[in-house]
Design an enzyme around this catalytic site. Structure first.
Site, PDB file in Angstrom:
ATOM      1  CD  GLU A   1       3.431  -5.003  10.826  1.00  0.00           C
ATOM      2  OE1 GLU A   1       4.322  -4.367  11.705  1.00  0.00           O
ATOM      3  OE2 GLU A   1       2.220  -4.878  11.236  1.00  0.00           O
TER       4      GLU A   1
ATOM      5  NE  ARG B   1      -8.881  -6.086 -20.081  1.00  0.00           N
ATOM      6  CZ  ARG B   1      -8.883  -5.243 -21.063  1.00  0.00           C
ATOM      7  NH1 ARG B   1      -7.660  -4.456 -20.858  1.00  0.00           N
ATOM      8  NH2 ARG B   1      -9.628  -4.901 -22.049  1.00  0.00           N
TER       9      ARG B   1
ATOM     10  CG  ASP C   1     -11.257  -2.091 -22.637  1.00  0.00           C
ATOM     11  OD1 ASP C   1     -12.582  -2.285 -22.475  1.00  0.00           O
ATOM     12  OD2 ASP C   1     -10.671  -2.968 -22.591  1.00  0.00           O
TER      13      ASP C   1
ATOM     14  N   PRO D   1       0.730  -1.344   0.139  1.00  0.00           N
ATOM     15  CG  PRO D   1      -0.210  -1.136   1.950  1.00  0.00           C
ATOM     16  CD  PRO D   1       0.641  -2.036   1.052  1.00  0.00           C
TER      17      PRO D   1
HETATM   18  N1  ADE Z   1      -0.930  -5.140  -0.250  1.00  0.00           N
HETATM   19  C1  ADE Z   1      -1.701  -4.914   0.795  1.00  0.00           C
HETATM   20  N2  ADE Z   1      -2.456  -3.520   0.629  1.00  0.00           N
HETATM   21  C2  ADE Z   1      -2.184  -3.356  -0.911  1.00  0.00           C
HETATM   22  C3  ADE Z   1      -2.586  -2.559  -1.770  1.00  0.00           C
HETATM   23  N3  ADE Z   1      -3.507  -1.682  -1.357  1.00  0.00           N
HETATM   24  N4  ADE Z   1      -1.640  -2.637  -3.017  1.00  0.00           N
HETATM   25  C4  ADE Z   1      -0.418  -3.317  -3.118  1.00  0.00           C
HETATM   26  N5  ADE Z   1      -0.374  -4.210  -2.183  1.00  0.00           N
HETATM   27  C5  ADE Z   1      -1.042  -4.202  -1.054  1.00  0.00           C
END
Ligand code: ADE
Length: 379
Positions: free
Chosen positions: A113, A151, A166, A86
């Site tokens: 983690e 794709r 698309d 994230p």
């Molecule tokens: N791992 C956990 N959440 C994630 C996300 N939003 N994007 C990529 N990898 C992740």
């Protein structure tokens, strides 16, 4: 393309890799995807791959030696190594298209983690996020990327056209789709879609895509070529004297107009000779219309009464930012005249703030090209 996914849960990917479009692509050898079990590279009898994070609150981090051994087992020094997290850069269609140019990818899925940062620093080329939310692991982001990549591989999606149509491919959102029955729960399919008139259908689809983008994702406009999304033609009006732009400057302006799909260049009659000379030597130059005044220029451009004419006067100060002018252009969709040199007056005239440079002024040829690129160039 070859993709290896290093994961503690390879079974997570097995139905994804054997089902539907991706499954068929794998089966036909169009993409080569393998899931490798990180536990095969664990240490000790317990197949342990992670340990408590230093300074953490009990969370687990995958150990660098395990990751190192797993990556070495892939046996490719050239592969681009990706870590979905994230905290990574957001995965966009542009990033997918850039990654599609790679021969080989390794995607390392974190859990708990994540991965030990020292390994990330040493071996990971790109950290990507699929959005601002936190998942329990990298497997879904790995599958997201593989799906989007597959794709783009020729032959994976049935008709090439459906990929180029698309959302995001041209920079704007896709148009809504309908199928049978033509009336469902009292709602009818838009009549134009069943009219059989291909040109009207195409225009309708482009305009609905434009309006959807304007209402939901106006941020996408800055990077899109919006020419195809307009209902009518675009003209460039040149209101500059031959002292400012000589015949070779006019040649450059006309070439730029042609390159960006402008239907006509409109100029004063004394410029006709410059253009006549051009037409014999350059095939891609648009038709030139010569009129005696700025007023006649706007009258001619707005001669089709079915839609209002939008006039965007470039290089006027003060004026609206160019992105707002682009938004108005897409919203109006009718014939559009972009003038350089003198701002016409009247309804539907947008004075556009000049393109800012850090040094001196741009020559007119460059100014026309830079302005057209903001509206009709794709990023
Ligand atoms: N791992 C956990 N959440 C994630 C996300 N939003 N994007 C990529 N990898 C992740």
């Amino acid at each position: 393309m070859k993709v290896t996914v290093l994961t503690a849960f390879p079974e997570f990917l097995s139905s994804f890799l054997s089902t539907s479009i991706v499954g068929r692509a794998v089966e036909r050898g169009l993409i080569d995807v393998k899931a490798v079990d990180l536990r095969d590279f664990s240490q000790g009898n317990y197949r342990q791959i992670d340990d408590y994070s230093f300074g953490g609150k009990g969370g687990m981090t995958i150990m660098p030696e395990v990751l190192d051994r797993a990556l070495a087992s892939v046996g490719s020094d050239d592969a681009k190594v990706l870590f979905p997290t994230p905290t990574g850069s957001v995965l966009t269609q542009d990033l997918v298209e850039a990654l599609a140019l790679e021969k080989e990818l390794v995607i390392i899925c974190g859990h708990y983690e994540g991965l030990d940062e020292r390994f990330v620093r040493e071996s990971v080329d790109l950290e990507y996020s699929i959005g601002d939310y936190v998942l329990t692991g990298g497997e879904i982001p790995a599958m997201t990327l593989i799906d989007a990549l597959s794709r783009l591989v020729p032959g994976v999606v049935g008709k090439e056209l459906s990929v180029t149509d698309d959302s995001f491919y041209n920079g704007l959102l896709d148009t809504p789709h309908y199928t049978r029955p033509s009336v469902w729960h009292g709602q009818e399919v838009p009549a134009v879609l069943t009219s059989g008139d291909d040109a009207r259908i195409e225009k309708y689809r482009k305009r609905t895509a434009a309006f959807l983008t304007l209402s939901r994702r106006p941020d996408l406009l800055s990077r899109a070529n919006v020419m195809d999304y307009l209902e009518d033609e675009v003209y460039v009006g040149i209101v500059v004297s031959s002292d400012t732009v000589d015949p070779s400057g006019m040649r450059g302006i006309a070439q730029s107009a042609g390159a960006y799909g402008v239907a006509r260049v409109i100029a004063a009659p004394e410029r006709r000779e410059d253009f006549d000379a051009l037409r014999n030597t350059l095939a891609s130059v648009p038709e030139i219309k010569c009129v005696p005044s700025v007023r006649r220029m706007t009258e001619w451009a707005g001669r089709k009464k079915h839609a209002p004419l939008l006039v965007i006067a470039a290089e006027t100060r003060p004026g609206v930012p160019w992105l707002e002018a682009k938004r108005r252009l897409v919203e109006t969709g009718g014939p559009t005249l972009i003038t350089f040199g003198a701002p016409p007056t009247g309804e539907n005239v947008i004075a556009m703030r000049p393109i800012q440079t850090t040094g001196g002024e741009l020559p007119h040829t460059a100014l026309v090209a830079a302005t057209l690129d903001r509206f009709f160039g794709s990023r």
